[in-house]
Design a protein around this motif. Structure first.
Motif, mmCIF file in Angstrom:
data_model
loop_
_atom_site.group_PDB
_atom_site.id
_atom_site.type_symbol
_atom_site.label_atom_id
_atom_site.label_comp_id
_atom_site.label_asym_id
_atom_site.label_seq_id
_atom_site.Cartn_x
_atom_site.Cartn_y
_atom_site.Cartn_z
ATOM 1 N N PRO A 12 0.793 -1.106 -0.154
ATOM 2 C CA PRO A 12 -0.049 0.096 0.168
ATOM 3 C C PRO A 12 0.792 1.173 0.150
ATOM 4 C CG PRO A 12 0.049 -0.966 2.277
ATOM 5 C CD PRO A 12 0.956 -1.914 1.388
ATOM 6 N N LEU A 13 1.501 1.342 -1.290
ATOM 7 C CA LEU A 13 2.162 2.877 -1.241
ATOM 8 C C LEU A 13 1.453 4.091 -1.317
ATOM 9 C CD1 LEU A 13 4.671 1.321 -3.677
ATOM 10 C CD2 LEU A 13 5.208 1.375 -0.997
ATOM 11 N N PRO A 14 2.101 5.006 -0.987
ATOM 12 C CA PRO A 14 1.402 6.340 -1.093
ATOM 13 C C PRO A 14 1.393 6.851 -2.467
ATOM 14 C CG PRO A 14 3.648 6.864 -0.305
ATOM 15 C CD PRO A 14 3.225 5.386 -0.137
ATOM 16 N N GLU A 15 0.453 7.617 -3.001
ATOM 17 C CA GLU A 15 0.375 8.145 -4.038
ATOM 18 C C GLU A 15 1.603 8.961 -4.576
ATOM 19 O OE1 GLU A 15 -1.930 8.868 -7.815
ATOM 20 O OE2 GLU A 15 -2.511 7.780 -6.020
ATOM 21 N N GLY A 16 2.116 8.587 -5.903
ATOM 22 C CA GLY A 16 3.213 9.245 -6.348
ATOM 23 C C GLY A 16 4.483 8.454 -6.035
ATOM 24 N N HIS A 17 4.494 7.403 -5.385
ATOM 25 C CA HIS A 17 5.661 6.575 -5.097
ATOM 26 C C HIS A 17 6.511 6.235 -6.326
ATOM 27 C CE1 HIS A 17 8.443 3.816 -3.115
ATOM 28 N NE2 HIS A 17 8.199 4.260 -1.800
ATOM 29 N N ARG A 18 7.752 6.153 -6.435
ATOM 30 C CA ARG A 18 8.563 5.911 -7.425
ATOM 31 C C ARG A 18 8.585 4.529 -7.844
ATOM 32 N NH1 ARG A 18 14.645 7.720 -6.798
ATOM 33 N NH2 ARG A 18 15.264 6.641 -5.059
#
Length: 318
Positions: A12-18
């Motif tokens: 569950p990565l934050p929005e915009g994580h690369r």
């Protein structure tokens, strides 16, 4: 060819994580659609005991139970979650399963893995546990138990980033030979000493890249002429590709395909089983990364299809 997948475990990565989490699902779908010779299976979860073969037990517990500090999470690049811990176990489990399959069939793959920045005591650079290190140690233990002799291991790391964690874990272990060919000015900026390191300049193109690979492989075979490895792990990173946003090299898709052909051919000719991990790939176009990795798997499957004759000839020689 058997291959193992863990893409159903999504961070569950934050929005915009690369980190390109979607590439694992896309790669599985590409394999299902276009590579009927690759048999997919779900990755098992590595146990605490298996992970402790290459990692400090305190670090394994910190990941499993959510004790990682903020600084540790920042160095890894992922926020801790139950899903993060489980996915990390599955990624290691997939390489363990691929190594076992390779020892019986010649070639097998993990559709993820190649988490070579993880040290014994910490994670780093999107790597929580070092899948190749754990699998290598476990295969050695199982091989010794069943054959009563040492299994020598070769790590061929062609991700664009140096395999610093792997080099550190095996620094004092002559039974595992670590080879990394990577960008000289790329992450990690403080590198560890592999048994063989080949550094490449920014902008390196196909011809010098393949020449450097040939020279390195020749040196490896010379070093191991009297006592060849019994198992190889191949980290087939897609991030040397010219379209990779983190790679800094200029290798074409055709150049990477030729790289894979040369690695698989060299191992097959010597009868060395290989477990393949996909390692890095951060394309500006994620579909280009997936295409490179799908082609690696296609070439692996072609190599696997040639192994039965080799096994027959090996038994005849014995």
């Amino acid at each position: 060819m058997q291959a193992y997948t863990s893409d159903h475990f999504v961070l569950p990565l934050p929005e915009g994580h690369r980190f390109p989490m979607a590439k694992y699902r896309l790669l599985r779908e590409a394999v299902e659609a276009g590579l009927p010779g690759v048999v997919l299976a779900p990755a098992p979860a590595a146990s605490d005991g298996e992970l402790a073969l290459a990692h400090e037990p305190a670090y394994v517990s910190a990941v499993a139970e959510g004790w990682l500090s903020d600084a540790q999470q920042r160095e890894i690049g992922f926020p801790w979650s139950v899903a993060m811990a489980e996915r990390s176990r599955r990624s290691v489990g997939a390489t363990i399963a691929a190594a076992r399959s390779a020892l019986s069939d010649g070639v097998a793959a993990n559709l993820a893995g190649g988490t070579h920045h993880a040290y014994a005591h910490k994670g780093s650079g999107f790597c929580v546990f070092n899948d190749v290190a754990v699998a290598a140690r476990l295969m050695q233990a199982e091989w010794h138990r069943s054959h009563r002799r040492l299994l020598r291991v070769l790590v061929i790391d062609l991700d664009v980033h140096q395999g610093n964690g792997t080099a550190s874990i095996f620094a004092d272990d002559p039974s595992v030979f670590t080879f990394s060919m990577h960008g000289a000015r790329n992450f990690p900026f403080r590198k560890e000493a592999s048994d063989l390191d080949v550094e490449l300049p920014d902008g390196c193109t196909d011809a010098p890249y393949l020449e450097a690979l040939d020279q390195a492989l020749d040196r490896i075979w010379q070093i191991h002429a009297a006592d060849p490895p019994g198992l190889a792990f191949y980290l087939a990173g897609a991030d040397p590709h010219e379209g990779d946003r983190l790679g800094r090299l200029k290798i074409t898709a055709q150049g990477l395909a030729e790289r894979d052909r040369r690695v698989f051919s060299a191992l097959r000719e010597r009868g060395i089983p290989v477990a393949v991990s996909m390692a890095g790939g951060y394309g500006n176009d994620i579909n280009a990364t997936v295409a490179v990795q799908a082609n690696t798997l296609a070439l692996a499957a072609q190599s696997a299809a040639q192994w039965p004759d080799l096994r027959v000839s090996s038994r005849a020689r014995a």
